[in-house]
Design a protein around this motif. Structure first.
Motif, PDB file in Angstrom:
ATOM      1  N   SER A   1      52.110  28.017 -34.967  1.00  0.00           N
ATOM      2  CA  SER A   1      50.659  28.074 -34.251  1.00  0.00           C
ATOM      3  C   SER A   1      50.065  29.377 -34.297  1.00  0.00           C
ATOM      4  CB  SER A   1      50.642  27.565 -32.732  1.00  0.00           C
ATOM      5  OG  SER A   1      51.641  28.390 -32.329  1.00  0.00           O
ATOM      6  N   LYS A   2      50.839  30.639 -34.271  1.00  0.00           N
ATOM      7  CA  LYS A   2      50.439  32.062 -34.590  1.00  0.00           C
ATOM      8  C   LYS A   2      49.889  32.112 -35.810  1.00  0.00           C
ATOM      9  CE  LYS A   2      53.520  34.291 -31.178  1.00  0.00           C
ATOM     10  NZ  LYS A   2      54.555  35.182 -30.898  1.00  0.00           N
ATOM     11  N   ILE A   3      50.379  31.384 -36.697  1.00  0.00           N
ATOM     12  CA  ILE A   3      49.913  31.683 -38.188  1.00  0.00           C
ATOM     13  C   ILE A   3      48.515  31.015 -38.374  1.00  0.00           C
ATOM     14  CG2 ILE A   3      50.301  30.999 -40.674  1.00  0.00           C
ATOM     15  CD1 ILE A   3      53.403  31.572 -40.019  1.00  0.00           C
ATOM     16  N   GLU A   4      48.535  29.773 -37.820  1.00  0.00           N
ATOM     17  CA  GLU A   4      47.425  28.835 -37.732  1.00  0.00           C
ATOM     18  C   GLU A   4      46.109  29.746 -37.122  1.00  0.00           C
ATOM     19  OE1 GLU A   4      48.613  25.390 -35.840  1.00  0.00           O
ATOM     20  OE2 GLU A   4      49.239  24.448 -37.590  1.00  0.00           O
ATOM     21  N   SER A   5      46.570  30.406 -35.977  1.00  0.00           N
ATOM     22  CA  SER A   5      45.525  31.089 -35.222  1.00  0.00           C
ATOM     23  C   SER A   5      45.007  32.346 -36.093  1.00  0.00           C
ATOM     24  CB  SER A   5      45.969  31.816 -34.158  1.00  0.00           C
ATOM     25  OG  SER A   5      45.288  32.565 -33.281  1.00  0.00           O
ATOM     26  N   THR A   6      45.729  32.953 -36.893  1.00  0.00           N
ATOM     27  CA  THR A   6      45.523  34.037 -37.771  1.00  0.00           C
ATOM     28  C   THR A   6      44.488  33.442 -38.935  1.00  0.00           C
ATOM     29  OG1 THR A   6      47.462  35.261 -37.416  1.00  0.00           O
ATOM     30  CG2 THR A   6      46.188  35.805 -39.477  1.00  0.00           C
ATOM     31  N   LEU A   7      44.839  32.409 -39.450  1.00  0.00           N
ATOM     32  CA  LEU A   7      44.121  31.683 -40.541  1.00  0.00           C
ATOM     33  C   LEU A   7      42.695  31.286 -39.992  1.00  0.00           C
ATOM     34  CD1 LEU A   7      46.873  29.697 -42.362  1.00  0.00           C
ATOM     35  CD2 LEU A   7      45.680  31.697 -43.246  1.00  0.00           C
TER      36      LEU A   7
ATOM     37  N   ALA B   1      55.248  34.447 -44.078  1.00  0.00           N
ATOM     38  CA  ALA B   1      54.766  33.127 -44.446  1.00  0.00           C
ATOM     39  C   ALA B   1      53.945  33.151 -45.797  1.00  0.00           C
ATOM     40  CB  ALA B   1      54.126  32.726 -43.361  1.00  0.00           C
ATOM     41  N   THR B   2      53.635  32.127 -46.106  1.00  0.00           N
ATOM     42  CA  THR B   2      52.545  31.873 -47.338  1.00  0.00           C
ATOM     43  C   THR B   2      51.650  30.724 -46.531  1.00  0.00           C
ATOM     44  OG1 THR B   2      54.027  30.424 -48.689  1.00  0.00           O
ATOM     45  CG2 THR B   2      53.916  32.608 -49.176  1.00  0.00           C
ATOM     46  N   ALA B   3      50.482  30.672 -46.822  1.00  0.00           N
ATOM     47  CA  ALA B   3      49.623  29.679 -46.530  1.00  0.00           C
ATOM     48  C   ALA B   3      48.691  29.240 -47.282  1.00  0.00           C
ATOM     49  CB  ALA B   3      49.226  30.204 -45.049  1.00  0.00           C
ATOM     50  N   LYS B   4      47.927  28.170 -47.571  1.00  0.00           N
ATOM     51  CA  LYS B   4      46.933  27.999 -48.316  1.00  0.00           C
ATOM     52  C   LYS B   4      45.723  27.272 -47.487  1.00  0.00           C
ATOM     53  CE  LYS B   4      49.270  26.562 -52.578  1.00  0.00           C
ATOM     54  NZ  LYS B   4      49.527  25.324 -53.411  1.00  0.00           N
ATOM     55  N   ALA B   5      44.670  27.687 -47.808  1.00  0.00           N
ATOM     56  CA  ALA B   5      43.403  27.321 -47.072  1.00  0.00           C
ATOM     57  C   ALA B   5      42.418  26.821 -48.139  1.00  0.00           C
ATOM     58  CB  ALA B   5      42.627  28.364 -46.264  1.00  0.00           C
ATOM     59  N   GLU B   6      41.700  26.001 -47.843  1.00  0.00           N
ATOM     60  CA  GLU B   6      40.597  25.373 -48.667  1.00  0.00           C
ATOM     61  C   GLU B   6      39.374  25.724 -48.108  1.00  0.00           C
ATOM     62  OE1 GLU B   6      39.886  20.912 -50.094  1.00  0.00           O
ATOM     63  OE2 GLU B   6      39.856  21.038 -48.192  1.00  0.00           O
ATOM     64  N   ILE B   7      38.508  26.266 -48.874  1.00  0.00           N
ATOM     65  CA  ILE B   7      37.075  26.713 -48.432  1.00  0.00           C
ATOM     66  C   ILE B   7      36.195  25.965 -49.257  1.00  0.00           C
ATOM     67  CG2 ILE B   7      35.416  28.331 -48.227  1.00  0.00           C
ATOM     68  CD1 ILE B   7      37.963  28.865 -46.338  1.00  0.00           C
ATOM     69  N   ILE B   8      35.173  25.159 -48.745  1.00  0.00           N
ATOM     70  CA  ILE B   8      34.219  24.314 -49.407  1.00  0.00           C
ATOM     71  C   ILE B   8      33.002  25.097 -49.216  1.00  0.00           C
ATOM     72  CG2 ILE B   8      33.415  22.085 -49.723  1.00  0.00           C
ATOM     73  CD1 ILE B   8      36.066  22.020 -50.501  1.00  0.00           C
TER      74      ILE B   8
END
Length: 150
Positions: A24-30, A101-108
């Motif tokens: 949830s901390k990582i999600e908050s950062t993203l 952590a690694t994370a992927k986000a999609e930007i449209i």
């Protein structure tokens, strides 16, 4: 034996709750990054990145363009804060292990017909996780493809 099984159960539940807190901390950062770039909120963008973090972008003829996070955030400062930029972001995945952590986000960006996949490298710092780097990949997409992503 009962006490041993209870102890094991407690440790498993405790570990699961701790992992959810970290995620949830990582999600908050993203989300700081996503919402900051979607609504011209440079402070949120700065909050998402470590002070000396870099973004590795592409620009015209440059296949690798290094931009410091503070400079990137400044691109959103002189615009109307809170106004929607047309960027729609979604978190696709998070892989967390022991504070890294690694994370992927999609930007449209539907108006431009662009879809970016951003890859983030994050590290847990004293207060919360911060992105150390971001690397996007862009793909030109059709209006039909954009609708399928949304």
């Amino acid at each position: 034996m009962k006490h041993f099984l209870l102890l094991i159960g407690f440790l498993i539940i405790n570990s699961s709750v701790f992992s959810q807190t970290e995620v949830s901390k990582i999600e908050s950062t993203l989300l700081n990054y996503i919402n900051g770039t979607s609504y011209n909120k440079s402070k949120l963008i700065e909050k998402a990145f470590y002070t000396n973090a870099n973004l590795y972008l592409e620009k015209n003829n440059k296949t690798l363009w290094t931009v410091p996070a503070k400079e990137y955030a400044s691109w959103y400062k002189n615009k109307k804060e809170g106004e929607f930029t047309g960027r729609i972001g979604n978190i696709l995945s998070i892989d967390n292990f022991e504070g890294i952590a690694t994370a992927k986000a999609e930007i449209i960006i539907s108006e431009s017909g662009l879809r970016y996949i951003d890859l983030f490298l994050l590290k847990k710092l004293k207060t919360n996780g911060k992105s150390l780097a971001k690397l996007p990949v862009m793909k030109k997409v059709t209006k039909k493809e954009i609708k399928s992503y949304l």
